[in-house]
Write a protein that holds these residues in place. Structure first.
Motif, PDB file in Angstrom:
ATOM      1  N   ALA A  34       0.824  -1.211   0.000  1.00 38.03           N
ATOM      2  CA  ALA A  34       0.000   0.000   0.000  1.00 38.03           C
ATOM      3  C   ALA A  34       0.852   1.252   0.000  1.00 38.03           C
ATOM      4  N   ALA A  35       2.057   1.131   0.523  1.00 35.15           N
ATOM      5  CA  ALA A  35       2.934   2.305   0.548  1.00 35.15           C
ATOM      6  C   ALA A  35       3.487   2.630  -0.816  1.00 35.15           C
ATOM      7  N   SER A  36       3.414   1.688  -1.741  1.00 34.39           N
ATOM      8  CA  SER A  36       4.034   1.863  -3.051  1.00 34.39           C
ATOM      9  C   SER A  36       3.047   2.361  -4.081  1.00 34.39           C
ATOM     10  N   ALA A  37       2.405   3.468  -3.823  1.00 34.23           N
ATOM     11  CA  ALA A  37       1.440   4.029  -4.772  1.00 34.23           C
ATOM     12  C   ALA A  37       2.059   5.175  -5.531  1.00 34.23           C
ATOM     13  N   CYS A  38       1.710   5.271  -6.805  1.00 36.87           N
ATOM     14  CA  CYS A  38       2.153   6.411  -7.611  1.00 36.87           C
ATOM     15  C   CYS A  38       1.276   7.607  -7.261  1.00 36.87           C
ATOM     16  N   THR A  39       1.893   8.657  -6.801  1.00 33.66           N
ATOM     17  CA  THR A  39       1.092   9.784  -6.354  1.00 33.66           C
ATOM     18  C   THR A  39       0.612  10.652  -7.493  1.00 33.66           C
ATOM     19  N   GLY A  40       1.431  10.721  -8.576  1.00 35.23           N
ATOM     20  CA  GLY A  40       1.076  11.545  -9.724  1.00 35.23           C
ATOM     21  C   GLY A  40       1.249  13.034  -9.486  1.00 35.23           C
ATOM     22  N   CYS A  41       1.614  13.434  -8.278  1.00 34.93           N
ATOM     23  CA  CYS A  41       1.768  14.869  -8.029  1.00 34.93           C
ATOM     24  C   CYS A  41       3.045  15.167  -7.254  1.00 34.93           C
ATOM     25  N   GLY A  42       3.948  14.182  -7.186  1.00 34.75           N
ATOM     26  CA  GLY A  42       5.199  14.407  -6.486  1.00 34.75           C
ATOM     27  C   GLY A  42       5.142  13.891  -5.063  1.00 34.75           C
ATOM     28  N   ILE A  43       6.301  13.591  -4.512  1.00 35.50           N
ATOM     29  CA  ILE A  43       6.392  13.022  -3.177  1.00 35.50           C
ATOM     30  C   ILE A  43       6.817  14.134  -2.211  1.00 35.50           C
ATOM     31  N   SER A  44       5.927  14.533  -1.360  1.00 36.59           N
ATOM     32  CA  SER A  44       6.259  15.590  -0.411  1.00 36.59           C
ATOM     33  C   SER A  44       7.125  15.027   0.703  1.00 36.59           C
ATOM     34  N   LYS A  45       7.835  15.900   1.357  1.00 40.62           N
ATOM     35  CA  LYS A  45       8.717  15.469   2.431  1.00 40.62           C
ATOM     36  C   LYS A  45       7.938  14.795   3.554  1.00 40.62           C
ATOM     37  N   ALA A  46       6.728  15.242   3.784  1.00 42.27           N
ATOM     38  CA  ALA A  46       5.927  14.688   4.864  1.00 42.27           C
ATOM     39  C   ALA A  46       5.489  13.257   4.592  1.00 42.27           C
ATOM     40  N   GLU A  47       5.436  12.871   3.313  1.00 42.23           N
ATOM     41  CA  GLU A  47       4.953  11.548   2.943  1.00 42.23           C
ATOM     42  C   GLU A  47       6.035  10.476   2.951  1.00 42.23           C
ATOM     43  N   ARG A  48       7.259  10.854   3.190  1.00 46.24           N
ATOM     44  CA  ARG A  48       8.347   9.911   3.062  1.00 46.24           C
ATOM     45  C   ARG A  48       8.442   8.975   4.264  1.00 46.24           C
ATOM     46  N   SER A  49       8.856   7.722   3.986  1.00 44.69           N
ATOM     47  CA  SER A  49       9.138   6.772   5.051  1.00 44.69           C
ATOM     48  C   SER A  49      10.517   6.197   4.812  1.00 44.69           C
ATOM     49  N   GLN A  50      11.044   5.412   5.739  1.00 41.06           N
ATOM     50  CA  GLN A  50      12.441   5.006   5.661  1.00 41.06           C
ATOM     51  C   GLN A  50      12.677   3.790   4.774  1.00 41.06           C
ATOM     52  N   ASN A  51      11.889   2.741   4.881  1.00 43.24           N
ATOM     53  CA  ASN A  51      12.140   1.516   4.134  1.00 43.24           C
ATOM     54  C   ASN A  51      11.508   1.587   2.754  1.00 43.24           C
ATOM     55  N   VAL A  52      11.951   2.557   1.992  1.00 37.05           N
ATOM     56  CA  VAL A  52      11.304   2.844   0.718  1.00 37.05           C
ATOM     57  C   VAL A  52      12.312   3.519  -0.201  1.00 37.05           C
ATOM     58  N   VAL A  53      12.069   3.453  -1.490  1.00 36.38           N
ATOM     59  CA  VAL A  53      12.846   4.228  -2.455  1.00 36.38           C
ATOM     60  C   VAL A  53      11.857   4.954  -3.349  1.00 36.38           C
ATOM     61  N   TYR A  54      12.094   6.235  -3.534  1.00 39.07           N
ATOM     62  CA  TYR A  54      11.202   7.072  -4.339  1.00 39.07           C
ATOM     63  C   TYR A  54      11.825   7.265  -5.728  1.00 39.07           C
ATOM     64  N   VAL A  55      11.115   6.798  -6.724  1.00 35.12           N
ATOM     65  CA  VAL A  55      11.634   6.736  -8.091  1.00 35.12           C
ATOM     66  C   VAL A  55      10.813   7.639  -9.007  1.00 35.12           C
ATOM     67  N   TYR A  56      11.500   8.404  -9.849  1.00 32.30           N
ATOM     68  CA  TYR A  56      10.853   9.313 -10.804  1.00 32.30           C
ATOM     69  C   TYR A  56      11.384   8.970 -12.193  1.00 32.30           C
ATOM     70  N   ASN A  57      10.502   8.484 -13.045  1.00 31.12           N
ATOM     71  CA  ASN A  57      10.917   7.982 -14.351  1.00 31.12           C
ATOM     72  C   ASN A  57       9.893   8.397 -15.399  1.00 31.12           C
ATOM     73  N   ALA A  58      10.258   8.293 -16.651  1.00 27.79           N
ATOM     74  CA  ALA A  58       9.316   8.553 -17.738  1.00 27.79           C
ATOM     75  C   ALA A  58       8.246   7.467 -17.763  1.00 27.79           C
ATOM     76  N   GLY A  59       7.089   7.806 -18.308  1.00 29.35           N
ATOM     77  CA  GLY A  59       5.993   6.849 -18.369  1.00 29.35           C
ATOM     78  C   GLY A  59       6.318   5.646 -19.242  1.00 29.35           C
ATOM     79  N   GLU A  60       5.856   4.492 -18.827  1.00 31.21           N
ATOM     80  CA  GLU A  60       6.037   3.240 -19.576  1.00 31.21           C
ATOM     81  C   GLU A  60       7.504   2.960 -19.875  1.00 31.21           C
ATOM     82  N   TYR A  61       8.369   3.228 -18.916  1.00 31.73           N
ATOM     83  CA  TYR A  61       9.801   3.134 -19.164  1.00 31.73           C
ATOM     84  C   TYR A  61      10.484   2.142 -18.234  1.00 31.73           C
ATOM     85  N   ILE A  62       9.694   1.198 -17.722  1.00 28.27           N
ATOM     86  CA  ILE A  62      10.240   0.103 -16.913  1.00 28.27           C
ATOM     87  C   ILE A  62       9.209  -1.013 -16.880  1.00 28.27           C
ATOM     88  N   ASP A  63       9.687  -2.231 -16.771  1.00 26.52           N
ATOM     89  CA  ASP A  63       8.781  -3.369 -16.591  1.00 26.52           C
ATOM     90  C   ASP A  63       8.264  -3.319 -15.154  1.00 26.52           C
TER      91      ASP A  63
END
Length: 354
Positions: free
Chosen positions: A15-44
């Motif tokens: 549930a923590a791994s949702a695409c927000t579509g509006c950017g990841i704010s500092k308040a939304e960050r958690s520790q055991n996670v990686v925040y990735v920003y990529n072009a659409g349809e650019y990864i399996d």
């Protein structure tokens, strides 16, 4: 990396791994996670599941439509990501604007799988090779339908042929459109000379009545559906279209073209640095890179990955893996500077409103 924005929630992730579509704010960050920003349809997307299963690190994945949309979000710091995948010229700009932090390559041992040629290519915008991991590469060329185009296609000139009025698709991109016009005129695609850019502008204006549409991803669908005869396209997209329509052929024009390279970088304000490095190391694994290539069909710089590509047609495709030594005048885009960018964008608006 020329993909449309598709905001998806990857249900297979936690549930923590949702695409927000509006950017990841500092308040939304958690520790055991990686925040990735990529072009659409650019990864399996299956690879994001696999990474989480192997590491226990959740992937929060956000997508952008273009480098120009991505950049202000990183520059402002309002959206905080751990790893981002821009293109060559934009990476050069981000380095000059001090927006990136150096990568600890000792924690990315799989970087050894990246071919030396692509590392050297990345030095054109990351001279000390401090900030980048090559991800995908390719060319910009002409895709044409062999049942609709009779003459030999080997030059950008065909995009100005009256015979194909309303059958031509151009990229809706300032750098790509001007690359076509500048190189057709014999100039560098990185020209900042006003006389050369004005000449290219006039040439694009002269072409406009022939153009069916200025598009991005739609060139793929239109060419597959036989809705146009000729289109300017990226090699990775061309490879997919050829698998869907056997009448389509891809060529690199004799005047030269853009040889592009998209790389992973780490923003200076990234918080989950260790998780980001683990994610990059995962993507550099040869088997992972092979699986990703078969899904996105954009050429991988991971030389050890090709042995694991199961689709023989993809593995041996000259569209995906051309012999670049047979072409001349292949240029990587460079950051032109704020003044030149502003001028070029103004000329592009002039073309679009003509």
């Amino acid at each position: 990396m020329r993909k449309k924005l598709i905001c998806v929630i990857l249900a297979a992730l936690t549930a923590a791994s949702a695409c927000t579509g509006c950017g990841i704010s500092k308040a939304e960050r958690s520790q055991n996670v990686v925040y990735v920003y990529n072009a659409g349809e650019y990864i399996d997307p299956d690879l994001l599941d696999q990474f989480t299963e192997e590491t226990g690190i959740d992937v929060v994945y956000d997508e952008f439509e273009s480098n120009e949309i991505m950049y202000p979000k990183i520059e402002s710091g309002a959206a905080v990501y751990d790893v981002v995948c821009p293109s060559d010229y934009m990476i050069e700009k981000m380095i000059k604007k001090d927006l990136l932090q150096p990568l600890d390559y000792s924690k990315i041992p799989n970087v050894k799988n990246i071919g030396d040629y692509y590392i050297e290519q990345s030095r054109s915008f990351d001279p000390e090779h401090k900030y980048t991991i090559p991800y995908c590469w390719g060319t910009v060329g002409i895709l044409y339908n062999k049942t609709m185009v009779s003459e030999k296609v080997d030059s950008w000139d065909i995009l100005w042929n009256e015979k194909y009025k309303n059958e031509i698709l151009m990229q809706d991109s300032v750098r790509d459109a001007f690359m076509v016009s500048l190189m057709d005129l014999g100039y560098s695609c990185n020209s900042v000379d006003h006389d050369e850019i004005e000449a290219a502008t006039e040439r694009l204006k002269a072409q406009k009545h022939l153009v069916q549409a200025y598009v991005v991803d739609q060139v793929r669908d239109k060419m597959i559906g036989n809705e146009a005869a000729i289109g300017v396209i990226y090699s990775g997209e061309a490879l997919y279209t050829q698998s869907q329509n056997p009448n389509l052929e891809y060529v690199i024009p004799k005047e030269g073209t853009n040889l592009w390279l998209d790389c992973w970088v780490m923003p200076k304000n990234a918080k989950n640095v260790e998780n980001g490095l683990k994610f990059l190391n995962f993507l550099c694994d040869a088997k992972v890179a092979a699986k990703n290539f078969e899904y996105i069909t954009y050429s991988t710089p991971n030389e050890n990955a090709r042995q694991y590509v199961e689709d023989e047609e993809l593995k041996n495709s000259t569209t995906a893996f051309p012999d670049l030594t047979q072409f001349h005048n292949l240029e990587t885009y460079h950051y032109l500077g704020d003044t030149a960018d502003k001028y070029l964008n103004g000329m592009w608006r002039e073309v679009k409103s003509y």
